[in-house]
Design a protein around this motif. Structure first.
Motif, PDB file in Angstrom:
ATOM      1  N   LYS A 193      -7.543  -7.103   5.502  1.00 16.47           N
ATOM      2  CA  LYS A 193      -7.799  -7.630   4.744  1.00 16.47           C
ATOM      3  C   LYS A 193      -7.271  -9.267   4.812  1.00 16.47           C
ATOM      4  CE  LYS A 193     -10.313  -3.586   2.198  1.00 16.47           C
ATOM      5  NZ  LYS A 193     -10.261  -3.196   0.847  1.00 16.47           N
ATOM      6  N   LYS A 194      -7.863 -10.117   4.232  1.00 16.97           N
ATOM      7  CA  LYS A 194      -7.285 -11.382   4.432  1.00 16.97           C
ATOM      8  C   LYS A 194      -7.573 -11.482   2.643  1.00 16.97           C
ATOM      9  CE  LYS A 194      -8.417 -13.468   8.393  1.00 16.97           C
ATOM     10  NZ  LYS A 194      -9.551 -13.763   9.366  1.00 16.97           N
ATOM     11  N   PRO A 195      -6.932 -12.431   2.062  1.00 17.72           N
ATOM     12  CA  PRO A 195      -6.059 -12.637   0.649  1.00 17.72           C
ATOM     13  C   PRO A 195      -7.843 -12.688  -0.072  1.00 17.72           C
ATOM     14  CG  PRO A 195      -4.898 -13.660   1.272  1.00 17.72           C
ATOM     15  CD  PRO A 195      -5.611 -13.321   3.106  1.00 17.72           C
ATOM     16  N   SER A 196      -9.233 -13.727   1.009  1.00 19.22           N
ATOM     17  CA  SER A 196     -10.122 -13.938  -0.037  1.00 19.22           C
ATOM     18  C   SER A 196     -10.922 -13.109  -0.057  1.00 19.22           C
ATOM     19  CB  SER A 196     -10.696 -15.381   0.887  1.00 19.22           C
ATOM     20  OG  SER A 196     -11.069 -14.565   2.003  1.00 19.22           O
ATOM     21  N   TYR A 197     -10.567 -12.120   0.002  1.00 18.50           N
ATOM     22  CA  TYR A 197     -11.948 -11.270   0.289  1.00 18.50           C
ATOM     23  C   TYR A 197     -11.304  -9.903   0.109  1.00 18.50           C
ATOM     24  CZ  TYR A 197     -14.075 -13.622   4.686  1.00 18.50           C
ATOM     25  OH  TYR A 197     -14.894 -14.425   5.533  1.00 18.50           O
ATOM     26  N   ALA A 198      -9.866  -9.723  -0.336  1.00 15.17           N
ATOM     27  CA  ALA A 198      -9.085  -8.602  -1.648  1.00 15.17           C
ATOM     28  C   ALA A 198      -9.669  -8.582  -2.424  1.00 15.17           C
ATOM     29  CB  ALA A 198      -7.957  -8.959  -1.446  1.00 15.17           C
ATOM     30  N   LYS A 199     -10.206  -7.331  -3.268  1.00 16.16           N
ATOM     31  CA  LYS A 199     -11.465  -7.663  -4.066  1.00 16.16           C
ATOM     32  C   LYS A 199     -10.295  -7.044  -5.175  1.00 16.16           C
ATOM     33  CE  LYS A 199     -14.563  -3.763  -1.802  1.00 16.16           C
ATOM     34  NZ  LYS A 199     -15.328  -2.819  -1.379  1.00 16.16           N
ATOM     35  N   PRO A 200     -10.874  -7.665  -6.686  1.00 19.22           N
ATOM     36  CA  PRO A 200      -9.910  -7.347  -7.814  1.00 19.22           C
ATOM     37  C   PRO A 200      -9.274  -5.716  -8.130  1.00 19.22           C
ATOM     38  CG  PRO A 200     -12.202  -8.051  -8.480  1.00 19.22           C
ATOM     39  CD  PRO A 200     -11.792  -7.945  -6.913  1.00 19.22           C
ATOM     40  N   ALA A 201      -8.215  -5.292  -8.545  1.00 18.33           N
ATOM     41  CA  ALA A 201      -7.528  -4.514  -9.325  1.00 18.33           C
ATOM     42  C   ALA A 201      -9.402  -3.641  -9.839  1.00 18.33           C
ATOM     43  CB  ALA A 201      -6.846  -4.136 -10.464  1.00 18.33           C
ATOM     44  N   PRO A 202      -9.271  -2.154 -10.128  1.00 18.67           N
ATOM     45  CA  PRO A 202     -11.194  -1.464 -10.246  1.00 18.67           C
ATOM     46  C   PRO A 202     -10.348  -2.296 -12.128  1.00 18.67           C
ATOM     47  CG  PRO A 202      -9.329   0.232  -9.166  1.00 18.67           C
ATOM     48  CD  PRO A 202      -8.786  -1.061  -8.397  1.00 18.67           C
ATOM     49  N   ILE A 233       5.502  -4.862   9.873  1.00 19.14           N
ATOM     50  CA  ILE A 233       4.743  -6.309   9.732  1.00 19.14           C
ATOM     51  C   ILE A 233       5.508  -8.033   9.898  1.00 19.14           C
ATOM     52  CG2 ILE A 233       2.923  -4.835   8.685  1.00 19.14           C
ATOM     53  CD1 ILE A 233       4.110  -5.132   5.638  1.00 19.14           C
ATOM     54  N   SER A 234       4.384  -8.949   9.311  1.00 21.01           N
ATOM     55  CA  SER A 234       5.732 -10.443   8.885  1.00 21.01           C
ATOM     56  C   SER A 234       5.986  -9.824   7.758  1.00 21.01           C
ATOM     57  CB  SER A 234       4.096 -11.134   9.415  1.00 21.01           C
ATOM     58  OG  SER A 234       3.302 -11.597   8.712  1.00 21.01           O
ATOM     59  N   LYS A 235       6.762 -11.356   7.448  1.00 21.28           N
ATOM     60  CA  LYS A 235       7.040 -11.677   5.676  1.00 21.28           C
ATOM     61  C   LYS A 235       5.493 -11.841   4.819  1.00 21.28           C
ATOM     62  CE  LYS A 235      11.761 -13.253   7.617  1.00 21.28           C
ATOM     63  NZ  LYS A 235      12.413 -13.764   7.741  1.00 21.28           N
ATOM     64  N   LYS A 236       5.106 -12.641   5.537  1.00 18.32           N
ATOM     65  CA  LYS A 236       4.256 -13.353   5.013  1.00 18.32           C
ATOM     66  C   LYS A 236       3.051 -12.126   4.358  1.00 18.32           C
ATOM     67  CE  LYS A 236       2.403 -17.666   6.295  1.00 18.32           C
ATOM     68  NZ  LYS A 236       1.557 -18.767   6.196  1.00 18.32           N
ATOM     69  N   THR A 237       2.663 -11.350   5.405  1.00 22.71           N
ATOM     70  CA  THR A 237       2.208  -9.733   5.444  1.00 22.71           C
ATOM     71  C   THR A 237       3.028  -9.313   4.025  1.00 22.71           C
ATOM     72  OG1 THR A 237       1.391  -9.327   6.985  1.00 22.71           O
ATOM     73  CG2 THR A 237       0.536  -8.041   6.023  1.00 22.71           C
ATOM     74  N   ALA A 238       4.517  -8.883   3.922  1.00 23.44           N
ATOM     75  CA  ALA A 238       4.673  -8.211   3.279  1.00 23.44           C
ATOM     76  C   ALA A 238       4.562  -8.459   1.913  1.00 23.44           C
ATOM     77  CB  ALA A 238       5.904  -7.652   3.599  1.00 23.44           C
ATOM     78  N   ILE A 239       4.920  -9.918   1.261  1.00 27.89           N
ATOM     79  CA  ILE A 239       4.466 -10.976   0.202  1.00 27.89           C
ATOM     80  C   ILE A 239       3.189 -10.805  -0.482  1.00 27.89           C
ATOM     81  CG2 ILE A 239       4.196 -13.035  -0.365  1.00 27.89           C
ATOM     82  CD1 ILE A 239       6.681 -14.077   1.154  1.00 27.89           C
ATOM     83  N   TYR A 240       2.295 -11.100   0.907  1.00 28.91           N
ATOM     84  CA  TYR A 240       0.889 -10.628  -0.200  1.00 28.91           C
ATOM     85  C   TYR A 240       0.400  -9.498  -0.406  1.00 28.91           C
ATOM     86  CZ  TYR A 240      -3.692  -9.293   0.449  1.00 28.91           C
ATOM     87  OH  TYR A 240      -5.337  -9.265   0.455  1.00 28.91           O
ATOM     88  N   LEU A 241       0.802  -8.551   0.519  1.00 30.79           N
ATOM     89  CA  LEU A 241       0.953  -6.805  -0.155  1.00 30.79           C
ATOM     90  C   LEU A 241       1.964  -6.859  -0.920  1.00 30.79           C
ATOM     91  CD1 LEU A 241       1.352  -4.942   3.346  1.00 30.79           C
ATOM     92  CD2 LEU A 241      -0.426  -5.266   2.393  1.00 30.79           C
ATOM     93  N   LEU A 242       2.714  -6.976  -1.802  1.00 31.44           N
ATOM     94  CA  LEU A 242       3.624  -7.090  -3.042  1.00 31.44           C
ATOM     95  C   LEU A 242       3.103  -7.512  -4.115  1.00 31.44           C
ATOM     96  CD1 LEU A 242       7.193  -7.579  -1.016  1.00 31.44           C
ATOM     97  CD2 LEU A 242       5.631  -5.066  -2.201  1.00 31.44           C
ATOM     98  N   GLU A 243       2.434  -9.361  -3.699  1.00 32.00           N
ATOM     99  CA  GLU A 243       1.331  -9.808  -4.408  1.00 32.00           C
ATOM    100  C   GLU A 243       0.617  -9.629  -5.175  1.00 32.00           C
ATOM    101  OE1 GLU A 243       2.260 -13.935  -3.692  1.00 32.00           O
ATOM    102  OE2 GLU A 243       4.174 -14.357  -4.211  1.00 32.00           O
ATOM    103  N   ASN A 244      -0.270  -8.837  -4.945  1.00 31.55           N
ATOM    104  CA  ASN A 244      -1.414  -8.226  -5.105  1.00 31.55           C
ATOM    105  C   ASN A 244      -1.457  -7.119  -5.230  1.00 31.55           C
ATOM    106  OD1 ASN A 244      -3.338 -10.650  -4.481  1.00 31.55           O
ATOM    107  ND2 ASN A 244      -2.329 -10.617  -2.600  1.00 31.55           N
ATOM    108  N   GLY A 245      -0.279  -6.603  -5.606  1.00 33.55           N
ATOM    109  CA  GLY A 245      -0.030  -4.832  -6.303  1.00 33.55           C
ATOM    110  C   GLY A 245      -0.466  -4.265  -4.948  1.00 33.55           C
ATOM    111  N   ILE A 246      -0.793  -3.874  -3.563  1.00 36.71           N
ATOM    112  CA  ILE A 246      -1.016  -2.981  -2.329  1.00 36.71           C
ATOM    113  C   ILE A 246      -0.625  -2.623  -2.898  1.00 36.71           C
ATOM    114  CG2 ILE A 246      -2.050  -3.090  -0.199  1.00 36.71           C
ATOM    115  CD1 ILE A 246      -3.532  -5.237  -0.823  1.00 36.71           C
TER     116      ILE A 246
END
Length: 180
Positions: A78-87, A29-42
């Motif tokens: 999924k794009k960050p704007s469509y990401a659901k909040p943590a349950p 994956i790209s660096k940006k995607t990796a950061i997104y996955l890590l920062e959003n707790g995925i």
């Protein structure tokens, strides 16, 4: 399982803890995607706050992510704007009071004031989430030497009022939640 051998090879080929640089190579994956996955707790991780080697990731969590991605390829689309909040873990008022008392008892040996690293270690919330909660006014904090610190009482009140909203809950906290 189609990919079980691949997962075993990955676990053997890499150390138990890896950095973001290894993550994006492993997951392709790209660096940006990796950061997104890590920062959003995925993908659960520890955010050290450093500029380099900022994230510490368990290899087993990477393998879990890869398994989920193989089952559902739309996970990283999924794009960050469509990401659901943590349950949220839904709790009754009495259960929240019980958790408040149990956590208060469990945290007697901890410092009276938490920084971001303490909150991440104990409760599993990452820095970005904590900042968002502080800025929204749900979590009370004190600005001290250009950092936020959260008194233990404020953190416990936050959990009592809003419950636990987290994708990654540390094992010790899970045990406390299941006691109630």
């Amino acid at each position: 399982m189609k990919y079980q051998k691949t997962y075993s090879k990955l676990l053997n080929a890499y150390p138990e803890l890896i950095a973001k640089e290894s993550l994006y190579k492993i997951c392709k994956i790209s660096k940006k995607t990796a950061i997104y996955l890590l920062e959003n707790g995925i993908i659960p991780c520890i955010d050290t706050g450093k500029k380099t080697h900022r994230f510490i990731i368990k290899m087993i969590d990477v393998v879990e992510y890869l398994k989920q991605r193989d089952i559902n390829p739309a996970i990283e689309k999924k794009k960050p704007s469509y990401a659901k909040p943590a349950p949220a873990i839904i709790m009754s008022a009495s259960k929240r009071e019980n958790i408040f008392e149990l956590l208060d008892d469990r945290l007697k040996n901890e410092e009276d004031v938490f920084d971001f690293h303490d909150i991440e270690r104990i409760f599993g919330y990452n820095k970005k989430y904590i900042l968002r909660e502080i800025n929204c006014g749900r979590l009370k904090a004190i600005s001290y030497k250009s950092k936020y610190i959260v008194p233990k009482v404020f953190m416990l009140e936050y959990i009592r009022d809003y419950g636990i909203q987290n994708r990654y809950i540390p094992e010790e906290l899970k045990l406390i939640l299941y006691k109630c």
